[in-house]
Enzyme design. Sequence first.
Site, PDB file in Angstrom:
ATOM      1  N   ASP A  38      43.997  52.294  37.280  1.00 21.59           N
ATOM      2  CA  ASP A  38      43.209  51.059  37.192  1.00 21.59           C
ATOM      3  C   ASP A  38      43.179  50.680  35.712  1.00 21.59           C
ATOM      4  O   ASP A  38      43.461  51.498  34.839  1.00 21.59           O
ATOM      5  CB  ASP A  38      41.792  51.353  37.720  1.00 21.59           C
ATOM      6  CG  ASP A  38      40.792  50.288  37.333  1.00 21.59           C
ATOM      7  OD1 ASP A  38      41.072  49.101  37.604  1.00 21.59           O
ATOM      8  OD2 ASP A  38      39.745  50.633  36.742  1.00 21.59           O
ATOM      9  N   ASP A  40      40.587  47.914  34.002  1.00 17.15           N
ATOM     10  CA  ASP A  40      39.242  47.661  33.452  1.00 17.15           C
ATOM     11  C   ASP A  40      38.308  48.838  33.696  1.00 17.15           C
ATOM     12  O   ASP A  40      38.052  49.194  34.837  1.00 17.15           O
ATOM     13  CB  ASP A  40      38.640  46.395  34.089  1.00 17.15           C
ATOM     14  CG  ASP A  40      39.380  45.147  33.638  1.00 17.15           C
ATOM     15  OD1 ASP A  40      39.921  44.444  34.495  1.00 17.15           O
ATOM     16  OD2 ASP A  40      39.447  44.913  32.414  1.00 17.15           O
TER      17      ASP A  40
HETATM   18  C1  XBP Z   1      38.006  44.674  37.194  1.00 21.52           C
HETATM   19  C2  XBP Z   1      37.703  43.318  37.693  1.00 21.52           C
HETATM   20  C3  XBP Z   1      38.265  42.119  36.967  1.00 21.52           C
HETATM   21  C4  XBP Z   1      37.683  41.995  35.555  1.00 21.52           C
HETATM   22  C5  XBP Z   1      37.811  40.591  35.016  1.00 21.52           C
HETATM   23  O1  XBP Z   1      39.342  44.909  37.539  1.00 21.52           O
HETATM   24  O2  XBP Z   1      37.032  43.195  38.716  1.00 21.52           O
HETATM   25  O3  XBP Z   1      37.900  40.997  37.732  1.00 21.52           O
HETATM   26  O4  XBP Z   1      36.279  42.275  35.622  1.00 21.52           O
HETATM   27  O5  XBP Z   1      39.174  40.192  35.050  1.00 21.52           O
HETATM   28  P1  XBP Z   1      39.928  46.441  37.662  1.00 21.52           P
HETATM   29  P2  XBP Z   1      39.571  38.781  35.719  1.00 21.52           P
HETATM   30  O6  XBP Z   1      38.778  47.409  37.408  1.00 21.52           O
HETATM   31  O7  XBP Z   1      40.471  46.523  39.058  1.00 21.52           O
HETATM   32  O8  XBP Z   1      40.991  46.534  36.604  1.00 21.52           O
HETATM   33  O9  XBP Z   1      38.595  37.748  35.170  1.00 21.52           O
HETATM   34  O10 XBP Z   1      40.990  38.537  35.289  1.00 21.52           O
HETATM   35  O11 XBP Z   1      39.413  38.974  37.193  1.00 21.52           O
HETATM   36 MG    MG Z   2      38.045  49.210  37.000  1.00 14.96          MG
END
Ligand code: XBP
Ligand code: MG
Length: 276
Positions: A38, A40
């Site tokens: 993953d 974020d």
């Molecule tokens: C985390 C999310 C993303 C980010 C914001 O993604 O839910 O939506 O918060 O990015 P992950 P965007 O943990 O799956 O990497 O505004 O581009 O959605």
């Molecule tokens: Mg994440």
Amino acid sequence: MSTARRQHLPQGASPATRPDTDPPLPERVDPLRAVIFDVDGTLADTERDGHRVAFNEAFEAAGLHYRWDVEEYGELLTITGGRRRIEHYLQSSGHSPTEAAALTVQLHRDKTHRFAALVRTGAIQSRPGAAELISALRTEGVATAVATTGTDDWVLPLLDMLFGLDAFDVVVTGSDVTDLKPHPAVYLETLVRLHLTPADAVAVEDSANGVQAAVSAGLRCVAVVNEYTRDQDLSGAVAVLDDLARPDGVSVLRGDPQWAEGLTVAALRRLVAGGA
Ligand code: XBP
Ligand code: MG
């Protein structure tokens, strides 16, 4: 559209270097074929001082008084996908569905542009141990992939800035699938592009939505928490750690004490082979 950086070939098998007169390569015996990360909160702490700031700047630029503080943003993070997060918030703030939908497109486009600009300043750093683990996996011939909800307009520049895009065999983002985490779509697509089954790979996640997506795809998942996800329900993960790796080891919040060594190739291989 993020595409596979290159389809992962069995160790040493590369069309460019192996005349077809050579005997077939021995089937790999390594049970660990791939690790799927993953982004974020896992490969980088992007949310509190990154995405949240970009969302607030986009609100301000649009003349809206909304500002998401650290605590409120943590609650909103349970809604995956920035576009869906904005639309939910606008509707709960009294905007009509039609008005919220139109505003969302404008706001999320601006937010993505702002976050990508922040990425290019180098302000977003990878979590401790991330680059070393990715490098060690690739040295051992284990495929590395990304499965994220994030938008590819910032995901690719961030991965390139932190690790180099060649560090990943496959990158699948929220721009590539319709259903976002906790739906397993992004992990299922990653496995397809890797030509692997869930038994061959391990997922590394930070949140309840992410763990649920990986487990629903049939993957074993190790969770590395952060301030936003520490108290979430991560019960689907085989282990919960407080970091990927640290010189003095990591805290095992749940799982086999062997994980104190952190996410090493050996520990991940043990997991796939049926160990920890
Ligand atoms: C985390 C999310 C993303 C980010 C914001 O993604 O839910 O939506 O918060 O990015 P992950 P965007 O943990 O799956 O990497 O505004 O581009 O959605
Ligand atoms: Mg994440």
